[in-house]
Design a protein around this motif. Structure first.
Motif, PDB file in Angstrom:
ATOM      1  N   ASP B 109      11.500 -20.554 -15.675  1.00 45.11           N
ATOM      2  CA  ASP B 109      10.293 -20.924 -14.927  1.00 45.11           C
ATOM      3  C   ASP B 109       9.091 -20.274 -15.605  1.00 45.11           C
ATOM      4  O   ASP B 109       9.242 -19.505 -16.553  1.00 45.11           O
ATOM      5  N   ASN B 110       7.940 -20.598 -15.084  1.00 43.87           N
ATOM      6  CA  ASN B 110       6.699 -19.950 -15.508  1.00 43.87           C
ATOM      7  C   ASN B 110       6.759 -18.452 -15.197  1.00 43.87           C
ATOM      8  O   ASN B 110       7.352 -18.040 -14.200  1.00 43.87           O
ATOM      9  N   ASP B 111       6.121 -17.635 -16.039  1.00 42.52           N
ATOM     10  CA  ASP B 111       6.243 -16.173 -15.882  1.00 42.52           C
ATOM     11  C   ASP B 111       5.668 -15.644 -14.566  1.00 42.52           C
ATOM     12  O   ASP B 111       6.289 -14.776 -13.927  1.00 42.52           O
ATOM     13  N   ALA B 112       4.527 -16.173 -14.144  1.00 37.89           N
ATOM     14  CA  ALA B 112       3.947 -15.683 -12.883  1.00 37.89           C
ATOM     15  C   ALA B 112       4.801 -16.105 -11.696  1.00 37.89           C
ATOM     16  O   ALA B 112       4.980 -15.348 -10.741  1.00 37.89           O
ATOM     17  N   ARG B 113       5.361 -17.312 -11.772  1.00 40.15           N
ATOM     18  CA  ARG B 113       6.219 -17.775 -10.678  1.00 40.15           C
ATOM     19  C   ARG B 113       7.474 -16.913 -10.589  1.00 40.15           C
ATOM     20  O   ARG B 113       7.952 -16.599  -9.503  1.00 40.15           O
ATOM     21  N   GLY B 114       7.987 -16.518 -11.759  1.00 36.45           N
ATOM     22  CA  GLY B 114       9.132 -15.612 -11.781  1.00 36.45           C
ATOM     23  C   GLY B 114       8.784 -14.258 -11.194  1.00 36.45           C
ATOM     24  O   GLY B 114       9.532 -13.705 -10.378  1.00 36.45           O
ATOM     25  N   ALA B 115       7.624 -13.723 -11.602  1.00 37.90           N
ATOM     26  CA  ALA B 115       7.201 -12.410 -11.089  1.00 37.90           C
ATOM     27  C   ALA B 115       7.057 -12.448  -9.569  1.00 37.90           C
ATOM     28  O   ALA B 115       7.452 -11.514  -8.869  1.00 37.90           O
ATOM     29  N   LEU B 116       6.512 -13.559  -9.071  1.00 34.47           N
ATOM     30  CA  LEU B 116       6.396 -13.739  -7.616  1.00 34.47           C
ATOM     31  C   LEU B 116       7.766 -13.654  -6.949  1.00 34.47           C
ATOM     32  O   LEU B 116       7.949 -12.950  -5.948  1.00 34.47           O
ATOM     33  N   LEU B 117       8.737 -14.360  -7.523  1.00 36.89           N
ATOM     34  CA  LEU B 117      10.074 -14.364  -6.930  1.00 36.89           C
ATOM     35  C   LEU B 117      10.697 -12.969  -6.967  1.00 36.89           C
ATOM     36  O   LEU B 117      11.362 -12.553  -6.019  1.00 36.89           O
ATOM     37  N   GLY B 118      10.454 -12.255  -8.078  1.00 38.04           N
ATOM     38  CA  GLY B 118      10.978 -10.894  -8.195  1.00 38.04           C
ATOM     39  C   GLY B 118      10.393  -9.978  -7.129  1.00 38.04           C
ATOM     40  O   GLY B 118      11.115  -9.224  -6.472  1.00 38.04           O
ATOM     41  N   GLU B 119       9.076 -10.062  -6.945  1.00 39.96           N
ATOM     42  CA  GLU B 119       8.421  -9.217  -5.931  1.00 39.96           C
ATOM     43  C   GLU B 119       8.809  -9.647  -4.515  1.00 39.96           C
ATOM     44  O   GLU B 119       8.878  -8.832  -3.604  1.00 39.96           O
ATOM     45  N   TRP B 120       9.041 -10.942  -4.354  1.00 43.30           N
ATOM     46  CA  TRP B 120       9.427 -11.457  -3.035  1.00 43.30           C
ATOM     47  C   TRP B 120      10.816 -10.943  -2.651  1.00 43.30           C
ATOM     48  O   TRP B 120      11.045 -10.466  -1.547  1.00 43.30           O
ATOM     49  N   ARG B 121      11.730 -11.007  -3.601  1.00 43.60           N
ATOM     50  CA  ARG B 121      13.113 -10.649  -3.279  1.00 43.60           C
ATOM     51  C   ARG B 121      13.354  -9.148  -3.350  1.00 43.60           C
ATOM     52  O   ARG B 121      14.132  -8.608  -2.562  1.00 43.60           O
ATOM     53  N   TYR B 122      12.681  -8.475  -4.301  1.00 44.82           N
ATOM     54  CA  TYR B 122      13.014  -7.068  -4.555  1.00 44.82           C
ATOM     55  C   TYR B 122      11.816  -6.118  -4.516  1.00 44.82           C
ATOM     56  O   TYR B 122      11.970  -4.949  -4.852  1.00 44.82           O
ATOM     57  N   GLY B 123      10.629  -6.586  -4.189  1.00 43.39           N
ATOM     58  CA  GLY B 123       9.463  -5.711  -4.332  1.00 43.39           C
ATOM     59  C   GLY B 123       8.480  -5.766  -3.185  1.00 43.39           C
ATOM     60  O   GLY B 123       8.859  -5.781  -2.009  1.00 43.39           O
ATOM     61  N   ALA B 124       7.202  -5.840  -3.539  1.00 43.37           N
ATOM     62  CA  ALA B 124       6.113  -5.703  -2.569  1.00 43.37           C
ATOM     63  C   ALA B 124       5.929  -6.936  -1.694  1.00 43.37           C
ATOM     64  O   ALA B 124       5.089  -6.925  -0.791  1.00 43.37           O
ATOM     65  N   GLY B 125       6.708  -7.994  -1.952  1.00 38.79           N
ATOM     66  CA  GLY B 125       6.568  -9.212  -1.156  1.00 38.79           C
ATOM     67  C   GLY B 125       7.719  -9.442  -0.197  1.00 38.79           C
ATOM     68  O   GLY B 125       7.797 -10.496   0.438  1.00 38.79           O
ATOM     69  N   ARG B 126       8.591  -8.445  -0.082  1.00 37.27           N
ATOM     70  CA  ARG B 126       9.773  -8.616   0.772  1.00 37.27           C
ATOM     71  C   ARG B 126       9.422  -9.013   2.205  1.00 37.27           C
ATOM     72  O   ARG B 126       8.498  -8.447   2.803  1.00 37.27           O
ATOM     73  N   GLY B 127      10.136  -9.982   2.731  1.00 40.05           N
ATOM     74  CA  GLY B 127       9.988 -10.348   4.139  1.00 40.05           C
ATOM     75  C   GLY B 127       8.802 -11.243   4.459  1.00 40.05           C
ATOM     76  O   GLY B 127       8.568 -11.571   5.618  1.00 40.05           O
ATOM     77  N   VAL B 128       8.050 -11.654   3.431  1.00 38.47           N
ATOM     78  CA  VAL B 128       6.860 -12.481   3.667  1.00 38.47           C
ATOM     79  C   VAL B 128       7.053 -13.844   3.000  1.00 38.47           C
ATOM     80  O   VAL B 128       7.188 -13.914   1.784  1.00 38.47           O
TER      81      VAL B 128
END
Lengths: 312, 312
Positions: B109-128
């Motif tokens: 995928d695109n790098d920013a979209r990947g970073a989003l998924l990483g933060e969503w699943r394992y980082g500052a975006g969890r639960g949102v």
């Protein structure tokens, strides 16, 4: 049959809609500084008379669809903020009011989101599940459909604040509190100010008009007749709007954008200008996006209010 | 264990990721003007050595996750456009290459979209589930999660072109072909030009530096030491970025925005400035949006590339 109400900033449309067709409709002044409840009661009285003329009763309708400007909680059926219109709209219990006055189930949403649904189901957006609607009127209304679902976001403002992207840092004061919004740089309500403050206004044939009430049609007519001030203001607005469409395409990646509102009485002129700006500035192959005129420019609100009942 | 590759514009990161933790990682120069296939072959050779050190084999991994800049078709696993990087990337058959060279299933995928998924699943975006990621680096990468699904749009560009909203009509030429993009008005790659063209540069202590290679950290350090040119350029960038965040909030209505990239080595300074601009310009109550720093600023690409395998 759905009874439909489109609460605008200056006038309210109401009517009866059957399977995407407006069977009867009329308008009345909005009185947005007055009481919303009193205004809605008046509109329902008008709708009852309309029903009598059609030899039906309001109670025989399937439901009442209401659109209004501002942020709308389309689950709790509440207005969250109105940007200065109908002070009593926030916290007004629309569902309760509808049940008491008409016995009908109520659905409601933001006006641009409703117009999008109407064009999606019955108009220029048919068959396209990644769709955007942009309405150029007094303000600029937008709404977005993603994968067949209206974007609502986490505070019901998703997709509908496209008129308030910041396009000119340090620019004109907007009614929303920001400066340099798309709406405050180029829209129906800022048009008189754009004309009056233009250097060429002193030599313009528009000086003879009541500039405060001038609309896009008058502006475009004066530009077509060669008035330099009208040409310059038209060019400014077209450029700002075309560039905003580029931003919207970059941000939402829709397959099609339906353009509506008062501006679209001259659809070919407007769309040709927008297509040129998009072709010039768009990323890579994204100029495959369709730009089309709304199919129901005058009835999109009523058809949209009715379309709320066909959303899953 | 997932083998992960993050193809950047100037350097490529690669590593092994287990349940959101980077077990081993390294980098090598990108050579974005060369052949992508040759570069990927080299990276796989590096990954094999890394596996030997961990006493595993590359073939024992569950899959190979690849992120890259530009538009990526994350269904057909193809790069659609790269904005001038790796000319042979478009139409390169990533899945076939991965199967031949490693036997592993590939996701990309695109790098920013990947970073989003990483933060969503394992980082500052969890639960949102209504989440946005904005990465301030050489360019400006964005990605958007709507209701728990990454926005892809109808041409795979949905959410990732936030660096190319038009914020200054008639402004600076952008690498994408438009003028006045957010990236061309304020980003890592335009920073040298912003500094050099500033009236105060002639009196600046930055004159002694190689301005062409100056980054945000040096700029912020010079601003902190009171250099007037650095202060003015920092203020300009912060204002443009803060206003862009207002536009993003108006357009997507996320619950939280995760901010990452090289800029975020000074997260509190940056976030305080952004929060101030958002509070000033945001519509109504939308300042409830969380602005937070990325939890994995250095590893978001690798964690994100691995997170592609956990997407439904």
């Amino acid at each position: 049959m759905i009874a439909a109400i489109d609460l605008g900033g200056t006038r309210t449309k109401y009517g009866l809609v059957d399977d995407g067709k407006v069977v009867a409709s009329s308008t009345c002044p909005s009185d947005a500084r007055g009481s919303l409840e009193r205004h809605l009661d008046e509109v329902v009285a008008h709708l009852r008379i309309m029903c009598v003329e059609l030899q039906i009763t309001l109670e025989s309708c399937e439901g009442l669809g209401v659109l209004c400007t501002g942020l709308v909680d389309n689950r709790a059926m509440k207005v969250l903020s109105t940007n200065g219109k109908y002070d009593d709209a926030v916290d007004f219990h629309f569902s309760e009011w509808a049940r008491e006055r008409t016995g009908l189930p109520l659905r409601m949403d933001n006006d641009a989101r409703g117009a999008l649904l109407g064009e999606w189901r019955y108009g220029a957006g048919r068959g396209v599940d990644d769709l955007m609607m942009v309405v150029f009127g007094t303000g600029i209304g937008t709404a977005v459909l993603i994968d067949g679902k209206p974007l609502t976001g986490s505070h019901f403002s998703g997709g509908i604040l496209g008129g308030h992207i910041l396009v000119n840092s340090g620019g004109r004061q907007c009614t929303c509190g920001a400066v340099g919004c798309l709406e405050s740089e180029a829209s129906g309500w800022v048009l008189p100010e754009l004309i009056r403050s233009h250097a060429l206004y002193l030599e313009s044939s528009m000086q003879g008009l009541d500039v405060d009430t001038i609309g896009f049609q008058e502006l475009l007519a004066h530009a077509a007749s060669g008035d330099a001030c009208a040409c310059a203001v038209q060019e400014h607005c077209f450029r700002m709007w075309g560039e905003a469409l580029v931003s919207f395409i970059h941000l939402y990646d829709p397959q099609r954008i339906v353009v509506g509102g008062g501006l679209m009485n001259s659809p070919e002129l407007v769309l040709a200008s927008f297509r040129k700006t998009v072709a010039k500035f768009i990323w890579g192959d994204l100029d495959q996006v369709d730009l089309v005129a709304a199919q129901h420019p005058n009835d999109s609100g009523l058809i949209g209010a009715a379309a709320l009942f066909y959303l899953k």
